[in-house]
Design an enzyme around this catalytic site. Structure first.
Site, PDB file in Angstrom:
ATOM      1  CB  SER A   1      18.740  -0.993   5.022  1.00  0.00           C
ATOM      2  OG  SER A   1      17.575  -0.467   3.739  1.00  0.00           O
TER       3      SER A   1
ATOM      4  N   GLY B   1      21.389   1.865   5.641  1.00  0.00           N
ATOM      5  CA  GLY B   1      21.886   3.831   5.652  1.00  0.00           C
ATOM      6  C   GLY B   1      22.269   4.426   5.173  1.00  0.00           C
TER       7      GLY B   1
ATOM      8  CG  ASN C   1      18.877   5.725   3.713  1.00  0.00           C
ATOM      9  OD1 ASN C   1      17.782   6.056   4.117  1.00  0.00           O
ATOM     10  ND2 ASN C   1      19.637   4.832   3.527  1.00  0.00           N
TER      11      ASN C   1
ATOM     12  CG  ASP D   1      10.214   0.006   7.917  1.00  0.00           C
ATOM     13  OD1 ASP D   1      10.243  -1.254   6.658  1.00  0.00           O
ATOM     14  OD2 ASP D   1      11.173   0.175   8.347  1.00  0.00           O
TER      15      ASP D   1
ATOM     16  CG  HIS E   1      13.937  -1.697   6.119  1.00  0.00           C
ATOM     17  ND1 HIS E   1      13.508  -0.765   7.354  1.00  0.00           N
ATOM     18  CD2 HIS E   1      15.685  -1.642   5.862  1.00  0.00           C
ATOM     19  CE1 HIS E   1      14.122   0.171   6.951  1.00  0.00           C
ATOM     20  NE2 HIS E   1      15.427  -0.100   5.716  1.00  0.00           N
TER      21      HIS E   1
END
Ligand SMILES: *[C@@H]1O[C@H](CO)[C@@H](O)[C@H](O)[C@H]1NC(C)=O
Ligand SMILES: *[C@@H]1O[C@H](CO)[C@@H](O)[C@H](O)[C@H]1NC(C)=O
Ligand SMILES: *[C@@H]1O[C@H](CO)[C@@H](O)[C@H](O)[C@H]1NC(C)=O
Ligand SMILES: *[C@@H]1O[C@H](CO)[C@@H](O)[C@H](O)[C@H]1NC(C)=O
Ligand SMILES: *[C@@H]1O[C@H](CO)[C@@H](O)[C@H](O)[C@H]1NC(C)=O
Ligand SMILES: *[C@@H]1O[C@H](CO)[C@@H](O)[C@H](O)[C@H]1NC(C)=O
Ligand SMILES: *[C@@H]1O[C@H](CO)[C@@H](O)[C@H](O)[C@H]1NC(C)=O
Length: 275
Positions: A29, A64, A96, A220, A223
């Site tokens: 992402s 993701g 991730n 957050d 991102h």
């Protein structure tokens, strides 16, 4: 001469510097179109602004994803099916990838380690032999190289280094692993380079300060706002300029126009780094 060598030579002969090439982006992402959603964006969306019209950027990054799920879902394969000699692939994962496969309910984390370790798990009622991050990236990179493309392994973007108040940037293990993937496959001589995107992006965020950082990690600590996605694309470009990958020849920007108070300067690196 082996037939494969002959085809590779033919490939480089065709790689004339004016032909249009594609830069294929593989990542999560922080790189993907639409970022992590909710108004965030991925840095891959801004990369094309720094290239002339002879470069097409295909942003195949997807929110993701990890090195494991990008492989399992056929996302590397989709690029392998279309790539042509002289193209470039930028691979950047790490956000991730960390954890333990046996307890990961998203079925995406890699097997810990940096070699041929495996972690068998059950996924969709079948056994999945989970490999390490290094195995997934070496495997994909080798295939891209065998198709006459060149590869850049890029270290993951930093989480907000001002998250806890004062500036504090410590790269994750995936920065080391990404360097190791490029190094262990032969580095520049073999057509695979390392861009330390993490350190270049962190340098830019450091210069901009805590208020700007807080405003541009809007969701957050990972991102990016569209503004930081653009900034991080430029930080990648600075890293590319400061290295040796011939892709730098396609950039429209002079180094003197990139280095400065926003992005900082070329980072000094060990002579042995595969940049
Ligand atoms: C992002 O937006 C979706 C859909 O509007 C919402 O369900 C979700 O809670 C939001 N996530 C964050 C982290 O804001
Ligand atoms: C990028 O490449 C993928 C994989 O080949 C393809 O599915 C996708 O349509 C391409 N995107 C664009 C915008 O061309
Ligand atoms: C190597 O890459 C190909 C193409 O993505 C994939 O089909 C294969 O499963 C990969 N092997 C490993 C060990 O990851
Ligand atoms: C896995 O197997 C169980 C029991 O046979 C079945 O109920 C379930 O639908 C299967 N799940 C998948 C993803 O195939
Ligand atoms: C930040 O650094 C200053 C100077 O070293 C120190 O006084 C302060 O406590 C630090 N703040 C945090 C949140 O760590
Ligand atoms: C390079 O120049 C283009 C066009 O002016 C600009 O959009 C882009 O952000 C620049 N890149 C860097 C790294 O400065
Ligand atoms: C770079 O050099 C320093 C100092 O010699 C050393 O500590 C470090 O491990 C080296 N890093 C790499 C990636 O080779």
């Amino acid at each position: 001469m082996k037939l494969t060598t002959l085809f590779l030579l033919l490939g480089s002969a065709l790689a004339d510097p004016c032909r249009t090439r594609t830069v294929w982006l593989c990542g999560d992402s922080t790189m993907a179109p639409g970022g992590g959603h909710n108004g965030t964006e991925g840095w891959g969306q801004y990369l094309h602004y720094s290239f002339g019209s002879s470069i097409r950027v295909n942003n195949s990054a997807y929110a993701g994803r990890s090195a494991r799920t990008f492989t399992r879902e056929g996302r590397f394969q989709a690029i392998m099916d279309k790539i042509t000699p002289g193209d470039w692939v930028v691979i950047e994962f790490g956000h991730n990838d960390g954890g333990t496969p046996a307890t990961d309910t998203k079925y995406r984390v890699d097997c810990p380690g940096m070699g041929s370790e495996t972690c068998p798990v059950t996924y969709n009622n079948q056994t999945e032999i989970v490999q390490t991050y290094v195995t997934y990236l070496r495997n994909a990179s080798s295939i891209f190289l065998s198709k006459g493309a060149k590869v850049i392994i890029s270290s993951p973007t930093p989480n907000n280094p001002y998250e806890f108040g004062n500036y504090s940037w410590t790269p994750t293990i995936y920065q080391y692993y990404s360097w190791y993937v490029a190094q262990s496959l032969g580095g520049p001589e073999a057509g695979i380079y390392y861009v330390n995107h993490g350190d270049y992006a962190a340098q830019a965020v450091k210069l901009l300060g805590p208020q700007v950082a807080a405003a541009n990690y809007p969701m957050d600590h990972t991102h990016l706002s569209p503004h930081f996605a653009d900034l991080f694309a430029q930080a990648f470009v600075l890293g590319l300029k400061c290295g040796t990958a011939p892709l730098q020849g396609r950039l429209v920007n002079a180094t003197s126009r990139i280095e400065g108070p926003v992005l900082g300067t070329c980072l000094s690196v060990n002579a042995t780094l595969p940049i």
